[in-house]
Write an enzyme that holds these catalytic residues in place. Structure first.
Site, PDB file in Angstrom:
ATOM      1  N   CYS A  47       0.840  -1.213   0.000  1.00 15.47           N
ATOM      2  CA  CYS A  47       0.000   0.000   0.000  1.00 15.47           C
ATOM      3  C   CYS A  47       0.871   1.258   0.000  1.00 15.47           C
ATOM      4  O   CYS A  47       1.739   1.416   0.854  1.00 15.47           O
ATOM      5  CB  CYS A  47      -0.894  -0.009   1.244  1.00 15.47           C
ATOM      6  SG  CYS A  47      -1.728   1.558   1.517  1.00 15.47           S
ATOM      7  N   CYS A  50       0.323   3.267   3.491  1.00 23.36           N
ATOM      8  CA  CYS A  50       0.723   2.743   4.802  1.00 23.36           C
ATOM      9  C   CYS A  50       2.049   3.369   5.262  1.00 23.36           C
ATOM     10  O   CYS A  50       2.878   3.753   4.430  1.00 23.36           O
ATOM     11  CB  CYS A  50       0.878   1.219   4.729  1.00 23.36           C
ATOM     12  SG  CYS A  50      -0.654   0.313   5.031  1.00 23.36           S
ATOM     13  N   ASN A  72      -0.351  15.599  -3.259  1.00 20.66           N
ATOM     14  CA  ASN A  72      -0.602  14.509  -4.206  1.00 20.66           C
ATOM     15  C   ASN A  72       0.532  14.416  -5.229  1.00 20.66           C
ATOM     16  O   ASN A  72       0.907  15.431  -5.830  1.00 20.66           O
ATOM     17  CB  ASN A  72      -1.936  14.775  -4.918  1.00 20.66           C
ATOM     18  CG  ASN A  72      -2.492  13.547  -5.592  1.00 20.66           C
ATOM     19  OD1 ASN A  72      -1.788  12.852  -6.315  1.00 20.66           O
ATOM     20  ND2 ASN A  72      -3.765  13.281  -5.362  1.00 20.66           N
ATOM     21  N   HIS A 112      -4.385   0.383   7.955  1.00 21.57           N
ATOM     22  CA  HIS A 112      -4.868   0.154   6.585  1.00 21.57           C
ATOM     23  C   HIS A 112      -6.334  -0.287   6.583  1.00 21.57           C
ATOM     24  O   HIS A 112      -7.029  -0.139   5.591  1.00 21.57           O
ATOM     25  CB  HIS A 112      -3.983  -0.939   5.969  1.00 21.57           C
ATOM     26  CG  HIS A 112      -4.237  -1.214   4.525  1.00 21.57           C
ATOM     27  ND1 HIS A 112      -3.734  -0.415   3.516  1.00 21.57           N
ATOM     28  CD2 HIS A 112      -4.954  -2.185   3.914  1.00 21.57           C
ATOM     29  CE1 HIS A 112      -4.126  -0.896   2.343  1.00 21.57           C
ATOM     30  NE2 HIS A 112      -4.874  -1.974   2.558  1.00 21.57           N
ATOM     31  N   ASN A 152     -13.380   9.932  -1.466  1.00 21.86           N
ATOM     32  CA  ASN A 152     -13.940   8.933  -2.384  1.00 21.86           C
ATOM     33  C   ASN A 152     -13.755   7.615  -1.701  1.00 21.86           C
ATOM     34  O   ASN A 152     -12.619   7.242  -1.419  1.00 21.86           O
ATOM     35  CB  ASN A 152     -13.114   8.862  -3.670  1.00 21.86           C
ATOM     36  CG  ASN A 152     -13.610   9.803  -4.710  1.00 21.86           C
ATOM     37  OD1 ASN A 152     -14.749  10.246  -4.673  1.00 21.86           O
ATOM     38  ND2 ASN A 152     -12.750  10.097  -5.651  1.00 21.86           N
ATOM     39  N   GLY A 158     -14.365   4.743  -7.692  1.00 25.14           N
ATOM     40  CA  GLY A 158     -13.099   5.086  -8.333  1.00 25.14           C
ATOM     41  C   GLY A 158     -11.967   5.301  -7.348  1.00 25.14           C
ATOM     42  O   GLY A 158     -10.909   5.815  -7.711  1.00 25.14           O
ATOM     43  N   SER A 160      -8.807   4.493  -5.437  1.00 27.03           N
ATOM     44  CA  SER A 160      -7.732   3.644  -5.939  1.00 27.03           C
ATOM     45  C   SER A 160      -7.113   2.777  -4.851  1.00 27.03           C
ATOM     46  O   SER A 160      -6.305   1.910  -5.147  1.00 27.03           O
ATOM     47  CB  SER A 160      -6.665   4.527  -6.569  1.00 27.03           C
ATOM     48  OG  SER A 160      -6.188   5.459  -5.608  1.00 27.03           O
ATOM     49  N   HIS A 163      -6.922   1.948   1.767  1.00 25.81           N
ATOM     50  CA  HIS A 163      -6.385   2.604   2.972  1.00 25.81           C
ATOM     51  C   HIS A 163      -7.179   3.900   3.190  1.00 25.81           C
ATOM     52  O   HIS A 163      -7.199   4.770   2.331  1.00 25.81           O
ATOM     53  CB  HIS A 163      -4.898   2.910   2.793  1.00 25.81           C
ATOM     54  CG  HIS A 163      -4.229   3.315   4.071  1.00 25.81           C
ATOM     55  ND1 HIS A 163      -3.174   2.621   4.611  1.00 25.81           N
ATOM     56  CD2 HIS A 163      -4.508   4.327   4.939  1.00 25.81           C
ATOM     57  CE1 HIS A 163      -2.814   3.204   5.749  1.00 25.81           C
ATOM     58  NE2 HIS A 163      -3.608   4.245   5.962  1.00 25.81           N
ATOM     59  N   HIS A 165      -8.523   7.269   3.406  1.00 27.61           N
ATOM     60  CA  HIS A 165      -7.911   8.565   3.106  1.00 27.61           C
ATOM     61  C   HIS A 165      -8.915   9.496   2.450  1.00 27.61           C
ATOM     62  O   HIS A 165      -9.953   9.061   1.967  1.00 27.61           O
ATOM     63  CB  HIS A 165      -6.706   8.386   2.182  1.00 27.61           C
ATOM     64  CG  HIS A 165      -7.076   7.922   0.797  1.00 27.61           C
ATOM     65  ND1 HIS A 165      -7.414   6.619   0.510  1.00 27.61           N
ATOM     66  CD2 HIS A 165      -7.203   8.600  -0.366  1.00 27.61           C
ATOM     67  CE1 HIS A 165      -7.717   6.506  -0.771  1.00 27.61           C
ATOM     68  NE2 HIS A 165      -7.608   7.697  -1.337  1.00 27.61           N
ATOM     69  N   GLN A 167      -9.085  13.627   0.341  1.00 28.09           N
ATOM     70  CA  GLN A 167      -8.282  14.555  -0.451  1.00 28.09           C
ATOM     71  C   GLN A 167      -8.729  15.985  -0.165  1.00 28.09           C
ATOM     72  O   GLN A 167      -9.867  16.224   0.226  1.00 28.09           O
ATOM     73  CB  GLN A 167      -8.445  14.272  -1.938  1.00 28.09           C
ATOM     74  CG  GLN A 167      -8.016  12.859  -2.333  1.00 28.09           C
ATOM     75  CD  GLN A 167      -7.840  12.741  -3.840  1.00 28.09           C
ATOM     76  OE1 GLN A 167      -7.255  13.598  -4.488  1.00 28.09           O
ATOM     77  NE2 GLN A 167      -8.367  11.676  -4.398  1.00 28.09           N
ATOM     78  N   LYS A 310     -27.026   2.531  -8.535  1.00 23.87           N
ATOM     79  CA  LYS A 310     -27.754   3.454  -9.399  1.00 23.87           C
ATOM     80  C   LYS A 310     -26.790   3.982 -10.451  1.00 23.87           C
ATOM     81  O   LYS A 310     -25.676   4.373 -10.130  1.00 23.87           O
ATOM     82  CB  LYS A 310     -28.301   4.632  -8.580  1.00 23.87           C
ATOM     83  CG  LYS A 310     -28.820   5.730  -9.472  1.00 23.87           C
ATOM     84  CD  LYS A 310     -29.826   6.610  -8.804  1.00 23.87           C
ATOM     85  CE  LYS A 310     -30.352   7.657  -9.780  1.00 23.87           C
ATOM     86  NZ  LYS A 310     -31.324   7.113 -10.722  1.00 23.87           N
ATOM     87  N   GLU A 316     -30.900  10.875 -16.941  1.00 30.43           N
ATOM     88  CA  GLU A 316     -30.112  11.709 -16.017  1.00 30.43           C
ATOM     89  C   GLU A 316     -29.037  12.513 -16.753  1.00 30.43           C
ATOM     90  O   GLU A 316     -28.777  13.660 -16.437  1.00 30.43           O
ATOM     91  CB  GLU A 316     -29.427  10.846 -14.951  1.00 30.43           C
ATOM     92  CG  GLU A 316     -30.322  10.448 -13.810  1.00 30.43           C
ATOM     93  CD  GLU A 316     -31.024   9.135 -14.032  1.00 30.43           C
ATOM     94  OE1 GLU A 316     -31.005   8.628 -15.179  1.00 30.43           O
ATOM     95  OE2 GLU A 316     -31.603   8.616 -13.061  1.00 30.43           O
TER      96      GLU A 316
HETATM   97  P1  H2U Z   1      -8.328   8.278  -4.548  1.00 31.54           P
HETATM   98  O1  H2U Z   1      -8.948   8.899  -3.343  1.00 31.54           O
HETATM   99  O2  H2U Z   1      -9.071   8.601  -5.786  1.00 31.54           O
HETATM  100  O3  H2U Z   1      -8.050   6.839  -4.384  1.00 31.54           O
HETATM  101  O4  H2U Z   1      -6.924   8.985  -4.741  1.00 31.54           O
HETATM  102  C1  H2U Z   1      -5.735   8.698  -4.077  1.00 31.54           C
HETATM  103  C2  H2U Z   1      -4.747   9.717  -4.574  1.00 31.54           C
HETATM  104  O5  H2U Z   1      -3.431   9.319  -4.238  1.00 31.54           O
HETATM  105  C3  H2U Z   1      -4.786   9.890  -6.093  1.00 31.54           C
HETATM  106  O6  H2U Z   1      -5.238  11.199  -6.366  1.00 31.54           O
HETATM  107  C4  H2U Z   1      -2.548   9.814  -5.223  1.00 31.54           C
HETATM  108  C5  H2U Z   1      -3.335   9.688  -6.521  1.00 31.54           C
HETATM  109  O7  H2U Z   1      -2.933  10.680  -7.432  1.00 31.54           O
HETATM  110  N1  H2U Z   1      -1.301   9.059  -5.184  1.00 31.54           N
HETATM  111  C6  H2U Z   1      -0.153   9.695  -4.762  1.00 31.54           C
HETATM  112  O8  H2U Z   1      -0.172  10.900  -4.496  1.00 31.54           O
HETATM  113  N2  H2U Z   1       1.016   8.981  -4.637  1.00 31.54           N
HETATM  114  C7  H2U Z   1       1.127   7.653  -4.944  1.00 31.54           C
HETATM  115  O9  H2U Z   1       2.180   7.071  -4.771  1.00 31.54           O
HETATM  116  C8  H2U Z   1      -0.026   6.929  -5.515  1.00 31.54           C
HETATM  117  C9  H2U Z   1      -1.333   7.674  -5.573  1.00 31.54           C
HETATM  118 ZN    ZN Z   2      -2.303   1.053   3.713  1.00 26.77          ZN
END
Ligand code: H2U
Ligand code: ZN
Length: 347
Positions: A47, A50, A72, A112, A152, A158, A160, A163, A165, A167, A310, A316
């Site tokens: 991960c 983590c 990010n 995690h 999200n 979506g 990814s 863990h 988190h 944004q 949905k 829509e």
């Molecule tokens: P999600 O909430 O959509 O899963 O986004 C996780 C974010 O983590 C995603 O915007 C970032 C992705 O760009 N990311 C990093 O900043 N570093 C990484 O090593 C992988 C993902």
């Molecule tokens: Zn993790």
């Protein structure tokens, strides 16, 4: 209450939703979603969120113990000053303007496997305090006009990485949803000398049928104009523009409401309930915003089970949003859903 097709008005966005209560029992032969694994390890060596693990670009996360935030690695907005040479040629029908900003990732915990409803109350409060601190730091940058905190949750939305988190994106112009809510709340305040959401929540407290949970400082309800089947709005009880304005008692109250909502969500179908959630704070423009009431929207995709979602498609996409199960029925199901997390019974 209507039992035949009708439209409901969303006074925050100025848009309508079509409600078709008679249609809730239609058969479903469409897509069935996969249920993601319910149990994750405490630590996952693969991960990127983590503690101690490597992220993209080779940065290593520290051995963090509470919340952990970082810019990010694939940020959608960049803080750098825009290159004037980069400005495209103008034409009234081909409009583009430069945009600057920041994108942060905020991990809730080193664990995690623990989602928001499973954190202890103090950890949930510290997630909110972290959102508040970043929001006010970002808002203080001279070119930032809006800070969006969001989560999200779930592969279906979506997300990814499981863990837990969230944004935070901050940008130099107001995003679309905020422009709409600013216009409607400003107009309502001018006409009624009361914030729109204060009047709305007071009315909902009289009627009670859409309320899920309330404490001294916040109310969680299924809005009258909800589009998503189990959409929820969490609203402050006073005019308040920013997370950073909350007192410590209000932060605790917000953590309680969030844990109530997300526990009931998880218990509804006994899965980790997917959604997109985000706060709507007032614009960070240095102006007073007496019209604004801090609130959060939860938009979950699931419809009738853990596997049937949905889709916002067809009518829509091309005309207007439509729902079958009424907001009142959704609120009742969420109220009846236990506030003791189902995983505690499995343990
Ligand atoms: P999600 O909430 O959509 O899963 O986004 C996780 C974010 O983590 C995603 O915007 C970032 C992705 O760009 N990311 C990093 O900043 N570093 C990484 O090593 C992988 C993902
Ligand atoms: Zn993790």
């Amino acid at each position: 209450m209507f039992i035949t097709p009708h439209r409901r008005f969303n006074p925050l966005t100025g848009e309508w939703v079509l409600v078709s209560p008679h249609r809730a029992k239609r058969p479903w032969l469409g897509q069935v979603e996969k249920i993601p694994p319910a149990v994750f390890p405490v630590y996952d060596p693969a991960c990127y969120l983590c503690p101690r693990n490597a992220r993209a670009g080779g940065v290593f996360n520290p051995d963090y113990t509470g919340t952990y935030s970082f810019e990010n690695d694939f940020a959608a907005l960049l803080p750098g000053v825009v290159d004037e040479e980069d400005t495209p040629p103008t034409h009234p029908l081909l409009v583009a303007v430069p945009e600057r900003g920041h994108c942060l990732v905020v991990c809730f915990s080193p664990r995690h496997d623990l989602t928001l409803p499973e954190l202890d109350r103090a950890s949930a409060e510290s997630v909110i305090a972290t959102w508040a601190r970043h929001s006010s730091d970002l808002a203080r940058e001279d070119y930032i006009r809006y800070v969006q905190v969001f989560e999200n949750k779930g592969a279906m939305m979506g997300c990814s990485n499981p863990h837990p988190h969230s944004q935070i994106w901050a940008q130099s112009q107001l995003p679309n949803e905020i422009s709409k809510e600013l216009a409607t709340q400003t107009e309502y305040y001018k006409t009624n000398t009361q914030p729109l959401l204060i009047d709305y929540v007071q009315e909902e407290h009289k009627r009670k049928e859409r309320i899920l949970f309330t404490n001294d400082h916040f109310t969680a309800l299924v809005p009258y104009w909800a589009v998503w089947p189990f959409e929820v709005m969490v609203t402050a009880h006073r005019s308040c523009g920013a997370l950073a304005e909350l007192s410590s008692a209000e932060v605790s109250a917000l953590a309680e409401v969030f844990q109530q909502v997300t526990t009931r969500y998880d218990n509804l179908f006994e899965i980790s309930f997917p959604y997109s959630m985000g706060f709507h704070q007032a614009p960070a423009d240095g102006q007073p915003h007496p019209e604004w009431v801090l609130h959060a929207h939860f938009y979950p995709p699931l419809l009738r089970s853990a596997t049937v979602r949905k889709f916002m498609v067809g009518y829509e996409m091309l005309a207007m949003p439509q729902r079958d199960i009424t907001p009142e029925a959704a609120a009742e199901r969420l109220r009846l859903s236990s506030d003791r997390h189902y995983k505690l019974a499995l343990a």
